[in-house]
Design an enzyme around this catalytic site. Sequence first.
Site, mmCIF file in Angstrom:
data_model
loop_
_atom_site.group_PDB
_atom_site.id
_atom_site.type_symbol
_atom_site.label_atom_id
_atom_site.label_comp_id
_atom_site.label_asym_id
_atom_site.label_seq_id
_atom_site.Cartn_x
_atom_site.Cartn_y
_atom_site.Cartn_z
ATOM 1 N N ASP A 227 37.329 -45.189 10.573
ATOM 2 C CA ASP A 227 36.669 -46.486 10.791
ATOM 3 C C ASP A 227 37.481 -47.576 10.072
ATOM 4 O OD1 ASP A 227 34.605 -48.175 11.619
ATOM 5 O OD2 ASP A 227 33.325 -47.732 9.885
ATOM 6 N N HIS A 228 37.381 -48.813 10.523
ATOM 7 C CA HIS A 228 38.004 -49.987 9.866
ATOM 8 C C HIS A 228 39.166 -49.673 8.935
ATOM 9 C CE1 HIS A 228 35.168 -53.050 11.032
ATOM 10 N NE2 HIS A 228 34.205 -52.188 10.813
ATOM 11 N N HIS B 178 27.534 -56.215 9.674
ATOM 12 C CA HIS B 178 27.472 -54.930 8.973
ATOM 13 C C HIS B 178 26.431 -54.979 7.860
ATOM 14 C CE1 HIS B 178 31.812 -54.630 10.342
ATOM 15 N NE2 HIS B 178 31.279 -53.530 10.805
HETATM 16 P P1 13P Z 1 26.037 -50.825 9.826
HETATM 17 O O1 13P Z 1 26.321 -50.320 8.441
HETATM 18 O O2 13P Z 1 25.507 -52.215 9.829
HETATM 19 O O3 13P Z 1 25.236 -49.891 10.619
HETATM 20 O O4 13P Z 1 27.486 -50.947 10.532
HETATM 21 C C1 13P Z 1 28.327 -49.832 10.590
HETATM 22 C C2 13P Z 1 29.639 -50.193 11.160
HETATM 23 O O5 13P Z 1 29.753 -51.049 12.021
HETATM 24 C C3 13P Z 1 30.810 -49.457 10.658
HETATM 25 O O6 13P Z 1 31.983 -49.848 11.275
#
Ligand code: 13P
Length: 280
Positions: free
Chosen positions: A83-84, A181
């Site tokens: 992720d990211h 987020h």
């Molecule tokens: P949330 O933590 O708001 O559910 O978002 C998760 C997210 O987008 C991780 O990339």
Amino acid sequence: MSLLNFNAILDVAQQRQFKAIGSFNLHCIEMLPAFFRAAKKTDSPLMIQISTGTAEYLGYKLLVDSVRSLAESENVPTCLHLDHCSDIKAIETAMNAGFSSVMYDGSHLSMEDNIANTRIVVEMARPRNISVEAELGAIGGSEDGKAVAEEDICFTTVEEARHFIEETHVDMLAVSVGTVHGLYTGKAHIQHQRLKEISEATKTPLVLHGGTGVSDDDMRLAVTEGINKVNVGTEMNVQWVGQCKTMFEKGKVNDSVRKFLIPANDAVTNVLMEKIALFK
Ligand code: 13P
């Protein structure tokens, strides 16, 4: 069973009548069986995403080995996604370790630099059959503990999205259409018109970040408007920590730690099952 990339896992999801796949942040290794339990109970494929913070904490190899092992023993088609990540070296580490999907996040850069770096990642990924997600626009809230100020939120435009896809050919694109987020004080307001127009212009699977705090109705609608991947992170953390707090307070030091963790994991399974039900 080998891990599947995003395109393959979306195919499986669609064959099973899901419009989108949930991509759930794993916060600690203890949570992992809870994810697989939810996938089994809903007959859904599973997409597990890992922040760079979690990857550093647990180690890339432990994550790949344990996810692969459970995917095989539980017979659940599974995608393991980074992720990211804005560090190309860390992305390479994940690829070498066996992740089947990655996100390069250049949303904080100029359009030109975002395109240039995303292309580097796409070139690294293609020969290995690894899918690539990129991000355009700035999603607010907090990512891996780092806050994005409200004034820095920048919605994705249709023209920029079209241009970005033509230049990078990523597999999926994260768009900023109203979610943030982390925890909301209220519910998010998704910009449905913008979302539909971006989907029409790009013909590319779109990713909704900030799945925590999106109302069920909004979520059901978004997955009919071009969202094919929904990220959910905070909600599992909140449930897990909340249950642990309650259980630890009541417990004794010589109680088995399982007594505290099992209710926490059950709560995580419930979050995944509730979200997955919205994608049908
Ligand atoms: P949330 O933590 O708001 O559910 O978002 C998760 C997210 O987008 C991780 O990339």
